[in-house]
Design an enzyme around this catalytic site. Structure first.
Site, PDB file in Angstrom:
ATOM      1  N   TYR A  53       0.838  -1.200   0.000  1.00  0.00           N
ATOM      2  CA  TYR A  53       0.000   0.000   0.000  1.00  0.00           C
ATOM      3  C   TYR A  53       0.877   1.256   0.000  1.00  0.00           C
ATOM      4  CZ  TYR A  53      -4.143  -2.846   1.054  1.00  0.00           C
ATOM      5  OH  TYR A  53      -5.171  -3.755   1.005  1.00  0.00           O
ATOM      6  N   SER A 209     -13.765  -4.412  -0.411  1.00  0.00           N
ATOM      7  CA  SER A 209     -14.668  -3.763  -1.366  1.00  0.00           C
ATOM      8  C   SER A 209     -16.124  -4.055  -1.018  1.00  0.00           C
ATOM      9  CB  SER A 209     -14.373  -4.212  -2.803  1.00  0.00           C
ATOM     10  OG  SER A 209     -15.048  -3.390  -3.739  1.00  0.00           O
ATOM     11  N   PRO A 210     -16.531  -3.811   0.232  1.00  0.00           N
ATOM     12  CA  PRO A 210     -17.890  -4.166   0.650  1.00  0.00           C
ATOM     13  C   PRO A 210     -18.989  -3.364  -0.046  1.00  0.00           C
ATOM     14  CG  PRO A 210     -16.843  -2.808   2.316  1.00  0.00           C
ATOM     15  CD  PRO A 210     -15.772  -3.170   1.319  1.00  0.00           C
ATOM     16  N   ALA A 212     -18.634  -2.382  -3.338  1.00  0.00           N
ATOM     17  CA  ALA A 212     -18.374  -2.511  -4.777  1.00  0.00           C
ATOM     18  C   ALA A 212     -17.761  -1.233  -5.351  1.00  0.00           C
ATOM     19  CB  ALA A 212     -19.646  -2.872  -5.533  1.00  0.00           C
ATOM     20  N   GLY A 213     -16.733  -0.755  -4.680  1.00  0.00           N
ATOM     21  CA  GLY A 213     -16.050   0.436  -5.167  1.00  0.00           C
ATOM     22  C   GLY A 213     -16.897   1.689  -5.153  1.00  0.00           C
ATOM     23  N   GLY A 214     -17.880   1.722  -4.252  1.00  0.00           N
ATOM     24  CA  GLY A 214     -18.739   2.896  -4.120  1.00  0.00           C
ATOM     25  C   GLY A 214     -20.060   2.789  -4.846  1.00  0.00           C
ATOM     26  N   LEU A 215     -20.244   1.751  -5.661  1.00  0.00           N
ATOM     27  CA  LEU A 215     -21.481   1.617  -6.428  1.00  0.00           C
ATOM     28  C   LEU A 215     -22.685   1.308  -5.541  1.00  0.00           C
ATOM     29  CD1 LEU A 215     -20.254  -0.311  -9.606  1.00  0.00           C
ATOM     30  CD2 LEU A 215     -20.549   2.148  -9.274  1.00  0.00           C
ATOM     31  N   LEU A 216     -22.416   0.796  -4.324  1.00  0.00           N
ATOM     32  CA  LEU A 216     -23.502   0.528  -3.385  1.00  0.00           C
ATOM     33  C   LEU A 216     -23.611   1.630  -2.325  1.00  0.00           C
ATOM     34  CD1 LEU A 216     -22.910  -3.309  -2.886  1.00  0.00           C
ATOM     35  CD2 LEU A 216     -24.711  -2.222  -4.238  1.00  0.00           C
ATOM     36  N   GLY A 217     -22.960   2.732  -2.592  1.00  0.00           N
ATOM     37  CA  GLY A 217     -22.947   3.822  -1.628  1.00  0.00           C
ATOM     38  C   GLY A 217     -23.846   4.986  -1.988  1.00  0.00           C
TER      39      GLY A 217
END
Length: 322
Positions: A53, A209-210, A212-217
């Site tokens: 990282y 990625s809980p 999905a990279g922000g798609l579920l946010g």
């Protein structure tokens, strides 16, 4: 804060895991320290990082965490997880899970993290051409030296978990206590074999990625600007799943919760999940994630989410056979 045991181990960890991948590349060191201060202040005791990282400046994220340990004196308040596997140089032995690479990288991580031990040392990926006898012997030495307490895996297939666990058992070694996998409502492939294997061998599952990279946010509710600047892969996922995401956001609104918190709560409700990794860029984002712990999804709510985002059909082989 809620706590649970990490797999079959006696180690208790918070049900939200602080992901640190943004520390350095996105979030300044000062802001990263504020996030860690707040995380410990609200009871999050599980920090996840990796030697790679920092990306262009590999190791810089571990440096930020180490500086925070030195300044705060809170090392013993944290269950520290880092990883080994990725390339850290140009030589032929600068990546993988050889005994040589593991030895070199654990020493480098300890120096950057300014600590004398790592609570959970995770294999960032499987290396198929390194025998498990070599890997477990290397880890056995580190545990005997007190430099590592527990061992986990990341991005393993179900049979890799079985292979590693059986090899460890043959050495009368504790073996893996956790598996870190991509897992969210939009990506449920681990339900086929990884989750059943983890449950069988007593591994706690740590979803990355809980959202999905922000798609579920709440990406659609935020408007078109929410997808600007994202990579083509996520843009494609959004386009292909727009109707599902729209239905998910509408259902979250019906429940009275932010979509991100519903997505995290769904993971927390899954059998075998220790806790999802949240990777806040700001203290405000961390505060928002804490709300997920207050969401209690009923059976009917979980069934509705299954309708919106169907899983693979259960564990293998029933998911695709009989």
């Amino acid at each position: 804060m809620e706590y649970t045991y990490l797999g079959r181990s006696g180690l208790q960890v918070s049900r939200l895991v602080l992901g640190t991948m943004n520390f350095g590349p996105v979030t300044t060191e000062a802001d990263s320290h504020q996030i860690m201060d707040r995380a410990v202040g609200v009871g999050i005791n599980f920090f996840d990082t990796a030697n790679v990282y920092g990306w262009d400046k590999k190791g810089s994220t571990e440096n930020i965490i180490g500086n925070w340990f030195a300044a705060s004196g809170k090392r013993e308040d944290v269950v520290l997880a880092t990883k080994v596997y990725g390339s850290m140089g140009d030589g032929p032995n600068s990546e993988g899970l050889s005994a040589k690479h593991i030895r070199r990288q654990v020493e480098a991580s300890l120096k950057r993290l300014q600590t004398d031990y790592i609570d959970l040392y995770q294999f960032h990926h499987v290396q198929r051409n390194t025998p498990w006898d070599e890997i477990w012997q290397a880890m056995d030495v580190l545990i005997q030296q007190g430099k590592v307490l527990y061992v986990g895996s990341s991005n393993f297939a179900g049979w890799h978990i079985a292979q590693a666990s059986e090899a460890a058992a043959s050495r009368h070694f504790l073996g893996l206590v956790s598996e870190q996998s991509i897992y969210n409502l939009m990506n449920r492939n681990v339900e086929l074999e990884v989750l059943p294997a983890a449950r069988h061998y007593g591994l706690g599952v740590i979803p990355w990625s809980p959202l999905a990279g922000g798609l579920l946010g709440g990406v659609l509710a935020k408007g078109k600007t929410a997808v600007r600047g994202t990579d083509d892969y996520r843009k494609g996922l959004l386009a292909a799943n727009r109707d599902k995401i729209k239905a998910f956001e509408a259902f979250s609104k019906e429940l009275g919760h932010h979509p991100a918190n519903v997505g995290l709560a769904w993971l927390l409700a899954q059998d075998g999940v220790t806790g999802p990794i949240v990777g806040p860029r700001t203290v405000a984002q961390l505060e928002g994630s804490l709300e997920a712990l207050k969401v209690r999804l009923k059976k009917a709510d979980l069934a509705r989410l299954d309708e919106i985002f169907p899983g693979p059909g259960g564990p293998a082989p029933e998911a695709y056979a009989w």
